[in-house]
Design a protein around this motif. Sequence first.
Motif, PDB file in Angstrom:
ATOM      1  N   TYR A 257       0.827  -1.199   0.000  1.00  0.00           N
ATOM      2  CA  TYR A 257       0.000   0.000   0.000  1.00  0.00           C
ATOM      3  C   TYR A 257       0.864   1.253   0.000  1.00  0.00           C
ATOM      4  O   TYR A 257       0.550   2.245  -0.685  1.00  0.00           O
TER       5      TYR A 257
ATOM      6  N   HIS B 153      -2.710  -1.058  -4.634  1.00  0.00           N
ATOM      7  CA  HIS B 153      -3.945  -1.190  -3.867  1.00  0.00           C
ATOM      8  C   HIS B 153      -4.776  -2.415  -4.237  1.00  0.00           C
ATOM      9  O   HIS B 153      -5.667  -2.800  -3.474  1.00  0.00           O
TER      10      HIS B 153
ATOM     11  N   LEU C  36      -7.075  -2.643  -1.048  1.00  0.00           N
ATOM     12  CA  LEU C  36      -6.565  -1.918   0.121  1.00  0.00           C
ATOM     13  C   LEU C  36      -7.000  -0.463   0.043  1.00  0.00           C
ATOM     14  O   LEU C  36      -6.866   0.179  -0.998  1.00  0.00           O
ATOM     15  N   THR C  37      -7.529   0.041   1.151  1.00  0.00           N
ATOM     16  CA  THR C  37      -7.968   1.436   1.196  1.00  0.00           C
ATOM     17  C   THR C  37      -7.784   1.983   2.607  1.00  0.00           C
ATOM     18  O   THR C  37      -7.737   1.224   3.582  1.00  0.00           O
ATOM     19  N   GLU C  38      -7.675   3.267   2.692  1.00  0.00           N
ATOM     20  CA  GLU C  38      -7.477   3.914   3.997  1.00  0.00           C
ATOM     21  C   GLU C  38      -8.828   4.368   4.545  1.00  0.00           C
ATOM     22  O   GLU C  38      -9.622   5.010   3.869  1.00  0.00           O
TER      23      GLU C  38
ATOM     24  N   ILE D 295      -5.367   1.227   7.540  1.00  0.00           N
ATOM     25  CA  ILE D 295      -5.398   0.606   6.213  1.00  0.00           C
ATOM     26  C   ILE D 295      -6.251  -0.649   6.310  1.00  0.00           C
ATOM     27  O   ILE D 295      -5.950  -1.567   7.070  1.00  0.00           O
TER      28      ILE D 295
END
Length: 275
Positions: free
Chosen positions: A8, A13, A37-39, A46
Amino acid sequence: RNKLLKAYAENKHNFNVQYPRYTTGDDFTWLNVAILLTENPHTGDIEAFTFGSDIMDRKKNEAILDTLGKNFFDFVGLLDTRHQTIEFSAFSSDQKWGITGTPCSFEHDFLPKLQVHVPPEDWQELQKQLKFEEICLSLQKSLRYTVPYNELDEQGRSIRKQLSFTYANHKKRYLTVVKTDINKSYLQEKENQLQLQRALQLAEDANQAKSMFLANVSHDIRTPLSAIIGLTSLAADTNDTVQLKDDIKKIKQAGSLLLELINDTLDLSKIEQGQ
């Protein structure tokens, strides 16, 4: 976890993981797990979102295609008619040419790699046949477009190959491209042509011999026949008994020769007819 966080941080992502999942006994199915994957905008953590799907049917098709590619074809590819890019789905072990499974330009990547393996004197004509416009034009007239050509192996020997193009579906967005080795059938066809040429030459020689034979026989038949006619006329006009006997003797000899020639001709005719 640490690998995902590192990925990441490197701005990666999306991931796909494929693996076999065993069910009962030796039975298993292939799964594809997509990872995003994301915040989290509230916590800053994460987070990973995963989605799994069964890809067993796709894996079966890939296995079939891979087997065909290794055992029956040099390669199988998919040509995108819109972007003119080609993506290879299966290769034989010795025909990869450094091309990966990712799409590449048909004109600027694939054809130059092909050119390396083609005899220089053949390339200009082959290049014309493999122009994208020529392929599409030919497929308007036929469901399949084939281009046979010569290719050099590692020892410099000429091997006969063939590229085949067909539309993958009715929408004509993609073309299936198949490269096959037709050297065995090509050499067999050449051998058949040579045998046919030899047979035609033998038949022509036989016809010429027959024509010469007929010409000679017609001359040989006319000679005793003329003698018979001439001697018969002389015999009819003479009163000399000795001369008459001599003419009759010569007529008999000429008749025997004529009969022998006719019998020989008939015998040859029977032989020719297989009797």
